[in-house]
Design a protein around this motif. Sequence first.
Motif, PDB file in Angstrom:
ATOM      1  N   THR A 135       0.831  -1.213   0.000  1.00  0.00           N
ATOM      2  CA  THR A 135       0.000   0.000   0.000  1.00  0.00           C
ATOM      3  C   THR A 135       0.862   1.258   0.000  1.00  0.00           C
ATOM      4  N   ALA A 136       1.881   1.260   0.849  1.00  0.00           N
ATOM      5  CA  ALA A 136       2.743   2.441   0.917  1.00  0.00           C
ATOM      6  C   ALA A 136       3.411   2.665  -0.444  1.00  0.00           C
ATOM      7  N   ALA A 137       3.867   1.571  -1.040  1.00  0.00           N
ATOM      8  CA  ALA A 137       4.511   1.694  -2.353  1.00  0.00           C
ATOM      9  C   ALA A 137       3.551   2.328  -3.350  1.00  0.00           C
ATOM     10  N   ARG A 138       2.291   1.874  -3.290  1.00  0.00           N
ATOM     11  CA  ARG A 138       1.287   2.400  -4.219  1.00  0.00           C
ATOM     12  C   ARG A 138       1.066   3.906  -3.989  1.00  0.00           C
ATOM     13  N   VAL A 139       0.981   4.286  -2.715  1.00  0.00           N
ATOM     14  CA  VAL A 139       0.779   5.704  -2.391  1.00  0.00           C
ATOM     15  C   VAL A 139       1.923   6.547  -2.976  1.00  0.00           C
ATOM     16  N   PHE A 140       3.152   6.122  -2.705  1.00  0.00           N
ATOM     17  CA  PHE A 140       4.276   6.960  -3.110  1.00  0.00           C
ATOM     18  C   PHE A 140       4.524   6.910  -4.615  1.00  0.00           C
ATOM     19  N   GLN A 141       4.239   5.763  -5.221  1.00  0.00           N
ATOM     20  CA  GLN A 141       4.357   5.695  -6.680  1.00  0.00           C
ATOM     21  C   GLN A 141       3.362   6.628  -7.337  1.00  0.00           C
ATOM     22  N   THR A 142       2.141   6.610  -6.809  1.00  0.00           N
ATOM     23  CA  THR A 142       1.099   7.465  -7.371  1.00  0.00           C
ATOM     24  C   THR A 142       1.501   8.933  -7.264  1.00  0.00           C
ATOM     25  N   LEU A 143       1.992   9.316  -6.072  1.00  0.00           N
ATOM     26  CA  LEU A 143       2.391  10.714  -5.883  1.00  0.00           C
ATOM     27  C   LEU A 143       3.579  11.064  -6.785  1.00  0.00           C
ATOM     28  N   ALA A 144       4.520  10.152  -6.883  1.00  0.00           N
ATOM     29  CA  ALA A 144       5.710  10.418  -7.704  1.00  0.00           C
ATOM     30  C   ALA A 144       5.320  10.592  -9.165  1.00  0.00           C
ATOM     31  N   ALA A 145       4.404   9.737  -9.632  1.00  0.00           N
ATOM     32  CA  ALA A 145       4.011   9.801 -11.040  1.00  0.00           C
ATOM     33  C   ALA A 145       3.360  11.142 -11.363  1.00  0.00           C
ATOM     34  N   GLU A 146       2.761  11.778 -10.337  1.00  0.00           N
ATOM     35  CA  GLU A 146       2.130  13.083 -10.541  1.00  0.00           C
ATOM     36  C   GLU A 146       3.104  14.226 -10.290  1.00  0.00           C
ATOM     37  N   GLY A 147       4.333  13.901  -9.963  1.00  0.00           N
ATOM     38  CA  GLY A 147       5.327  14.945  -9.690  1.00  0.00           C
ATOM     39  C   GLY A 147       5.064  15.672  -8.377  1.00  0.00           C
ATOM     40  N   VAL A 148       4.419  14.975  -7.430  1.00  0.00           N
ATOM     41  CA  VAL A 148       4.143  15.598  -6.130  1.00  0.00           C
ATOM     42  C   VAL A 148       5.338  15.370  -5.200  1.00  0.00           C
ATOM     43  N   ASN A 149       5.798  16.446  -4.614  1.00  0.00           N
ATOM     44  CA  ASN A 149       6.947  16.362  -3.737  1.00  0.00           C
ATOM     45  C   ASN A 149       6.481  16.036  -2.318  1.00  0.00           C
ATOM     46  N   VAL A 150       6.970  14.948  -1.746  1.00  0.00           N
ATOM     47  CA  VAL A 150       6.576  14.554  -0.394  1.00  0.00           C
ATOM     48  C   VAL A 150       7.583  15.110   0.607  1.00  0.00           C
ATOM     49  N   GLN A 151       7.106  15.920   1.549  1.00  0.00           N
ATOM     50  CA  GLN A 151       8.007  16.601   2.484  1.00  0.00           C
ATOM     51  C   GLN A 151       8.173  15.875   3.816  1.00  0.00           C
ATOM     52  N   VAL A 152       7.084  15.265   4.304  1.00  0.00           N
ATOM     53  CA  VAL A 152       7.126  14.534   5.576  1.00  0.00           C
ATOM     54  C   VAL A 152       6.247  13.304   5.412  1.00  0.00           C
ATOM     55  N   ILE A 153       6.646  12.214   6.065  1.00  0.00           N
ATOM     56  CA  ILE A 153       5.883  10.967   5.982  1.00  0.00           C
ATOM     57  C   ILE A 153       5.620  10.462   7.395  1.00  0.00           C
ATOM     58  N   SER A 154       4.403   9.974   7.639  1.00  0.00           N
ATOM     59  CA  SER A 154       4.139   9.395   8.951  1.00  0.00           C
ATOM     60  C   SER A 154       3.084   8.294   8.843  1.00  0.00           C
ATOM     61  N   GLN A 155       3.363   7.154   9.488  1.00  0.00           N
ATOM     62  CA  GLN A 155       2.369   6.089   9.532  1.00  0.00           C
ATOM     63  C   GLN A 155       2.404   5.463  10.911  1.00  0.00           C
ATOM     64  N   SER A 156       1.247   5.242  11.492  1.00  0.00           N
ATOM     65  CA  SER A 156       1.261   4.605  12.804  1.00  0.00           C
ATOM     66  C   SER A 156       1.311   3.103  12.602  1.00  0.00           C
TER      67      SER A 156
END
Length: 450
Positions: free
Chosen positions: A321-342
């Motif tokens: 799931t995490a891979a899917r989230v970050f792949q999706t964001l990366a494909a859109e050119g969205v820059n991720v600044q902070v990440i948090s998961q409980s």
Amino acid sequence: MTIVMKFGGSSLADAEAIKRCVSLARAHDSDRVAVVVSAMGKATDLLVELADAAVDGTRRRVHTLLGELHEIHETAAHVFGAEEAVTPLLSQLDTLVAGIGAVGEITPRSRDAVLSFGERLSSTIVAAALDGHAMTGHEAGIVTDDRHTEANPLMKMSLHQIRENLTPRLDRGERIVVTGFIAATQHDVTTTIGRGGSDLTATLIGAALPADEVWIWSDVDGLMSADPRIVPTAHLLDHVTFAEAIEMGQFGAKSMHPRALEPAAEHAVPVRMRNTYNPDSPGTLITTGEPDGETVRAVLRLRGSALLTIAGAAMVGRQGTAARVFQTLAAEGVNVQVISQSVSEAGISVVIPEAHVDRARQALEQHLVRAGFAKHVDIQKDIDVVAAVGAGMAGVPGIAARVFTAVAAREVNVMAIAQGSSELSICFVTRADQSAAAVQALHEKFGLGR
Ligand code: ASP
Ligand code: MG
């Protein structure tokens, strides 16, 4: 002593400013000095706009922008008797822009050609003022891949060539002025290495020579313990480690880009941030080695972000799931600044620039929610990220407790928390209207006021 001195655009805004830089460089005539220059003032911004206007065929805008660029450079060139070198450069730019207009299309390669004129022009003018020798980053030896506008220097080859090309000149006592930001591919095609890239040019040269120090001259004294506009007692940090400076690099335009610090850190070449308008200040020295004993050194904030949470029971225990989230964001050119998961895995929160929110939401809804991998995407705008930074925090228990006690005492609500395992910083998310109070609380709690 061998020093690389890089002068930023704000330090080269006009002839007056250039004179100041020249006298700062001349004060070190008994040392070996390699000067690296940015484009004058806002010249690169104007060139970016010029390239766009040329394609759109907005003639009047092109005319105005070229006029401004001519004016800035001709005026300065006149003061230092550099007209002869500057005039042909400006006509080359005119021709290039006319060509782009005629074709109605710009390739990344021709965009780089346009952008390169800022530093070509400034280096020519500064060299005249300094009675030195102007050279491009390419002539100095920097070779990059062909990712135009964001090209990556080929390290080994560049370092070797810079050393070969510059050492004999410095040994002869020549004053050399190298263009920041621009280089070329192995096939001699002009490239640029990303906005703000002149700092990287300087640290590359510093690592190659090697220099005793690289001085980054700009219009601020150096790194501060907090933004003095929100914390009046904030003080200048006289020394930080590379790890700390890199950690601080995302917070505001006044810090150095981490990418530029890497070559210096790797080759243990100290970097000193200095202010051309306040040369008596020693600035901030960045070195390898041990932190200065304290825990938290600086409290910083990042503005204009949004907090995005992807949640749903479907995410729990599901691999990928995490891979899917970050792949999706990366494909859109969205820059991720902070990440948090409980650890419950029922939600992943990320902080992204507010400008990327719509793209991010659409893509996540399509690729996660509708595909059944998550239940919903929540977005909170108007949030800031606050970070307490300091290499001395590593392995010291109780820092997080002190951070959050101080913040709670000001009734600031913490919306998400992240800490890297390097323990160089603790950062958390607050509403934008509460972040200043959080910064003030932490600055005080850790006794950073002077
Ligand atoms: N002139 C370029 C820019 O404005 C590179 C630099 O100044 O570092 O981005
Ligand atoms: Mg700059």
